[in-house]
Design a protein around this motif. Structure first.
Motif, PDB file in Angstrom:
ATOM      1  N   GLY A  17      -6.910   5.055 -11.999  1.00 17.96           N
ATOM      2  CA  GLY A  17      -6.450   4.292 -13.160  1.00 17.96           C
ATOM      3  C   GLY A  17      -5.116   3.584 -12.977  1.00 17.96           C
ATOM      4  O   GLY A  17      -4.414   3.317 -13.949  1.00 17.96           O
ATOM      5  N   SER A  18      -4.783   3.238 -11.730  1.00 18.20           N
ATOM      6  CA  SER A  18      -3.504   2.528 -11.550  1.00 18.20           C
ATOM      7  C   SER A  18      -3.565   1.115 -12.137  1.00 18.20           C
ATOM      8  O   SER A  18      -2.557   0.607 -12.645  1.00 18.20           O
ATOM      9  CB  SER A  18      -3.081   2.496 -10.083  1.00 18.20           C
ATOM     10  N   ASN A  19      -4.718   0.485 -12.099  1.00 21.91           N
ATOM     11  CA  ASN A  19      -4.860  -0.817 -12.749  1.00 21.91           C
ATOM     12  C   ASN A  19      -4.762  -0.672 -14.268  1.00 21.91           C
ATOM     13  O   ASN A  19      -4.140  -1.493 -14.941  1.00 21.91           O
ATOM     14  CB  ASN A  19      -6.183  -1.478 -12.367  1.00 21.91           C
ATOM     15  N   LEU A  20      -5.388   0.355 -14.798  1.00 21.79           N
ATOM     16  CA  LEU A  20      -5.252   0.648 -16.228  1.00 21.79           C
ATOM     17  C   LEU A  20      -3.788   0.833 -16.594  1.00 21.79           C
ATOM     18  O   LEU A  20      -3.316   0.298 -17.597  1.00 21.79           O
ATOM     19  CB  LEU A  20      -6.045   1.917 -16.570  1.00 21.79           C
ATOM     20  N   ALA A  92     -11.815  -1.633 -14.486  1.00 24.64           N
ATOM     21  CA  ALA A  92     -10.674  -1.444 -13.585  1.00 24.64           C
ATOM     22  C   ALA A  92     -10.977  -0.236 -12.720  1.00 24.64           C
ATOM     23  O   ALA A  92     -10.588   0.884 -13.031  1.00 24.64           O
ATOM     24  CB  ALA A  92      -9.391  -1.251 -14.390  1.00 24.64           C
ATOM     25  N   HIS A 114     -12.108  -6.560  -8.078  1.00 28.84           N
ATOM     26  CA  HIS A 114     -12.718  -6.043  -6.851  1.00 28.84           C
ATOM     27  C   HIS A 114     -11.720  -6.180  -5.708  1.00 28.84           C
ATOM     28  O   HIS A 114     -11.052  -7.211  -5.586  1.00 28.84           O
ATOM     29  CB  HIS A 114     -13.991  -6.842  -6.528  1.00 28.84           C
ATOM     30  N   LYS A 176      -4.103  -3.088  -3.492  1.00 26.47           N
ATOM     31  CA  LYS A 176      -3.945  -2.629  -4.886  1.00 26.47           C
ATOM     32  C   LYS A 176      -2.660  -3.135  -5.522  1.00 26.47           C
ATOM     33  O   LYS A 176      -2.631  -3.425  -6.715  1.00 26.47           O
ATOM     34  CB  LYS A 176      -3.996  -1.089  -4.953  1.00 26.47           C
ATOM     35  N   GLU A 179      -3.357  -6.642  -6.389  1.00 23.91           N
ATOM     36  CA  GLU A 179      -4.451  -6.652  -7.372  1.00 23.91           C
ATOM     37  C   GLU A 179      -3.949  -6.359  -8.787  1.00 23.91           C
ATOM     38  O   GLU A 179      -4.360  -6.998  -9.753  1.00 23.91           O
ATOM     39  CB  GLU A 179      -5.478  -5.592  -6.946  1.00 23.91           C
TER      40      GLU A 179
HETATM   41  C1  GRF Z   1      -9.294  -0.977  -7.323  1.00 21.32           C
HETATM   42  O1  GRF Z   1      -8.707  -1.355  -6.102  1.00 21.32           O
HETATM   43  C2  GRF Z   1     -10.601  -1.688  -7.524  1.00 21.32           C
HETATM   44  O2  GRF Z   1     -10.647  -2.951  -6.928  1.00 21.32           O
HETATM   45  C3  GRF Z   1     -11.561  -0.774  -6.837  1.00 21.32           C
HETATM   46  O3  GRF Z   1     -11.098   0.501  -7.165  1.00 21.32           O
HETATM   47  C4  GRF Z   1      -9.713   0.469  -7.333  1.00 21.32           C
HETATM   48  C5  GRF Z   1      -9.379   1.158  -8.614  1.00 21.32           C
HETATM   49  O4  GRF Z   1      -8.145   1.751  -8.555  1.00 21.32           O
HETATM   50  N1  GRF Z   1     -12.916  -1.046  -7.267  1.00 21.32           N
HETATM   51  P1  GRF Z   1      -7.490   2.397  -9.844  1.00 21.32           P
HETATM   52  O5  GRF Z   1      -8.434   3.424 -10.406  1.00 21.32           O
HETATM   53  O6  GRF Z   1      -7.187   1.303 -10.825  1.00 21.32           O
HETATM   54  O7  GRF Z   1      -6.226   3.046  -9.327  1.00 21.32           O
END
Ligand code: GRF
Length: 205
Positions: A17-20, A92, A114, A176, A179
């Motif tokens: 959940g680092s994107n979250l 995410a 992605h 990441k 991203e």
């Molecule tokens: C991201 O790099 C996404 O592209 C891939 O999984 C990762 C998710 O990371 N499908 P996180 O859970 O947001 O840390």
């Protein structure tokens, strides 16, 4: 004049959940224009759900194995997301392909990030496959989800170098970082400015 209400984001996660977290951090600023109203997952016990709870965001879990059929799971996920009336749904790191009911409800506003430069290296091992192929540039792609696997209209892409001594882990981490910045930047732009899609070309006015 009062500000418009922030756009409603439902974020789907399967892992760390680092994107979250990057989205949660961005939405703390009202000027960002969005709030995370719910976080959904396909499994319990993941850090992504803990991050949501720590931020006081409601969560729900729909695990495929809790349903008799994939279509029942898809219907349940669709219903749970719909309860939160999202303006955008963000995958995410959500590791499940949604089905026809979900796409009928949210296909015009369901994004995925992605960790590869599509159309190269779709699927769940983007960085590993890119490294094995020997590419010199890798990156991340933000796109609207369609019925294919990582095939929908591309919103944005960001590139990072592949270094000679990279491992899957070091490349994954470098991707990441870029991203997350891209995700926050473009989700904000989409909710504040809107978008059009014509012949696969996504344009933000
Ligand atoms: C991201 O790099 C996404 O592209 C891939 O999984 C990762 C998710 O990371 N499908 P996180 O859970 O947001 O840390």
């Amino acid at each position: 004049m009062t500000d418009p209400a922030p756009a409603r984001l439902v974020v789907l996660v399967s892992g760390s959940g680092s994107n979250l977290q990057a989205l949660l951090d961005a939405t703390a600023d009202r000027a960002y224009g969005a709030q995370v109203v719910a976080v959904g997952a396909d499994r319990d016990g993941i850090a992504g759900l803990d991050r949501a709870a720590a931020a006081g965001v409601p969560t729900f879990v729909d695990s495929v194995k809790s349903y008799e059929t994939r279509d029942e799971w898809d219907a349940a996920l669709t219903a749970h997301v719909a309860e939160h009336k999202p303006d955008l749904v963000v995958s995410a790191g959500f590791l499940k392909l949604v089905g026809p009911a979900f796409l009928a409800a949210f296909g015009d506003r369901y994004l995925n990030t992605h960790n590869a430069l599509l159309p190269s290296f779709p699927g769940i091992h983007g960085p590993r496959d890119a490294l094995a192929y020997g590419v010199k540039v890798a990156g991340a792609t933000l796109f609207f989800v369609d019925a294919g696997v990582d095939t929908g209209p591309i919103i944005a892409q960001v590139a990072v170098p592949v270094l000679d001594d990279d491992t899957v882990q070091t490349l994954t981490e470098r991707i990441k970082v870029a991203e997350r910045v891209q995700l926050v930047d473009y989700v904000g732009r989409l909710v504040r400015e809107g978008w059009t899609i014509e012949n696969r070309k996504v344009r933000i006015p």
